[in-house]
Design an enzyme around this catalytic site. Sequence first.
Site, PDB file in Angstrom:
ATOM      1  N   LYS A  67       0.866  -1.194   0.000  1.00  0.00           N
ATOM      2  CA  LYS A  67       0.000   0.000   0.000  1.00  0.00           C
ATOM      3  C   LYS A  67       0.887   1.222   0.000  1.00  0.00           C
ATOM      4  CE  LYS A  67      -4.498   0.726   0.231  1.00  0.00           C
ATOM      5  NZ  LYS A  67      -5.529  -0.223  -0.225  1.00  0.00           N
TER       6      LYS A  67
HETATM    7  N1  GLU Z   1      -7.182  -0.061  -3.461  1.00  0.00           N
HETATM    8  C1  GLU Z   1      -7.900  -1.259  -3.768  1.00  0.00           C
HETATM    9  C2  GLU Z   1      -7.979  -2.188  -2.575  1.00  0.00           C
HETATM   10  O1  GLU Z   1      -7.838  -1.757  -1.460  1.00  0.00           O
HETATM   11  C3  GLU Z   1      -7.373  -1.947  -5.028  1.00  0.00           C
HETATM   12  C4  GLU Z   1      -5.969  -2.440  -4.956  1.00  0.00           C
HETATM   13  C5  GLU Z   1      -5.430  -2.921  -6.299  1.00  0.00           C
HETATM   14  O2  GLU Z   1      -6.174  -3.054  -7.232  1.00  0.00           O
HETATM   15  O3  GLU Z   1      -4.217  -3.164  -6.343  1.00  0.00           O
HETATM   16  O4  GLU Z   1      -8.229  -3.355  -2.699  1.00  0.00           O
END
Ligand code: GLU
Length: 427
Positions: free
Chosen positions: A117
């Site tokens: 993240k």
């Molecule tokens: N931000 C989204 C999540 O928390 C998508 C993450 C992604 O597609 O890599 O799952």
Amino acid sequence: MSTGSAVAEPTGTSVAGPLGEARAQLAEAAAILGYDAAETAVLAAPRREVTVSIPLRRDDGTTEVLTGHRVQHNLSRGPAKGGLRYSPDVDLDEVRALAMWMTWKCALLDVPYGGAKGGVVIDPRQYSTAELERVTRRYTSEIMPMIGPTRDIPAPDIGTDEQTMAWMMDTYSVASGHTVLGVVTGKPISLGGSLGRASATSRGVVYTALAALRHLAIDPASATAAVQGFGKVGRGTARFLDEAGVRVTAVSDQYGAVWCGGGLDLPALEDHVDRTGSVTGWSGAEPVENDVLLALDVDLLVPAAIEGVIHRGNAAAVRARVVVEGANGPTTTEADRLLEERGVLVVPDILANAGGVVVSYFEWVQANQAYWWSEAEVEARLADRMAGAWQDVLAASRQHDCSLRTAATCLAVRRVAEAHRQRGLYP
Ligand code: GLU
């Protein structure tokens, strides 16, 4: 997986907030799976973390310095994967928690990624598009050594969108000397994005919500729902629930909530939001407090905004029979226990909102092959994955007589631990 002396800190659950919640969930799963402290510590510890300064030249000529993070929690099953968040509330512990949840989410849906993240401490509403572009490009260049289609693949999250991803892709590609479509997902369709990606998280939330309602023998056509959040996840969730025949009686955004007992006219509400930027002030429904939305007498509650919104202080007021977590980490550990005691079925984030990363995976596969699928293909494959994961989690919760969250976390943690064990500890 090796055993030996335990590392105390990374499994510590004394830390408050999302990281404490994430660590507590891992500790519970590890205990059920019979892992010792050292094994658990390996699974808890983020693999790599970087914090960067982002000097920004503002449009008025002044300069300010922002802070950004990227955390790669686990790489045992493949490249790291996870969104990039722009919010004034971002801090390193929050990013660590969100990265850990991505590891479990990817493992649970069996997409071949680890978890990551990113976050920048910024309120994007206070900055111009040109300023956001400069922030994004500088952040991307600062984390460049960590990312790439085989290393770590960012995607949108709160406060970022397909334009942010286009800037990231361009910055990375210019530095590489050629176009690298697979470095980020959630891109515009014209730049190698996938059909069906923008709606994927909401579609996945609705698949699991309908499955959960049916599991409780509640007919979706006579069910009611409230959705907290009207952004990338909540808006599509409300629309797809409505299309599935569920009566959506309340929705909210950060400015307030609106309620209509007979069901909201969602197309009209969406028009209002497109014109004004908020659900508030719409004449087709009554204004209510955001907290009231969480306590409405509905069958289904979908928190689709931020972490920690259902907590010790309000969990007893939740009257829904099913809570489907569109957001990451919306229910604290204490609230989870209170809801379970009262027989409220909680469909956990790592299952409920996994549609986004599943279609991110499809986008990355398509980009790597330079071969594009139709929207119908994407949606059919997404539905398949979500249905499979729902069945797996339900079966595990019956087998271990535990909550869906514990079952989902156990399944995911075991897959990651097995990958780690098979690879062995180096050196
Ligand atoms: N931000 C989204 C999540 O928390 C998508 C993450 C992604 O597609 O890599 O799952």
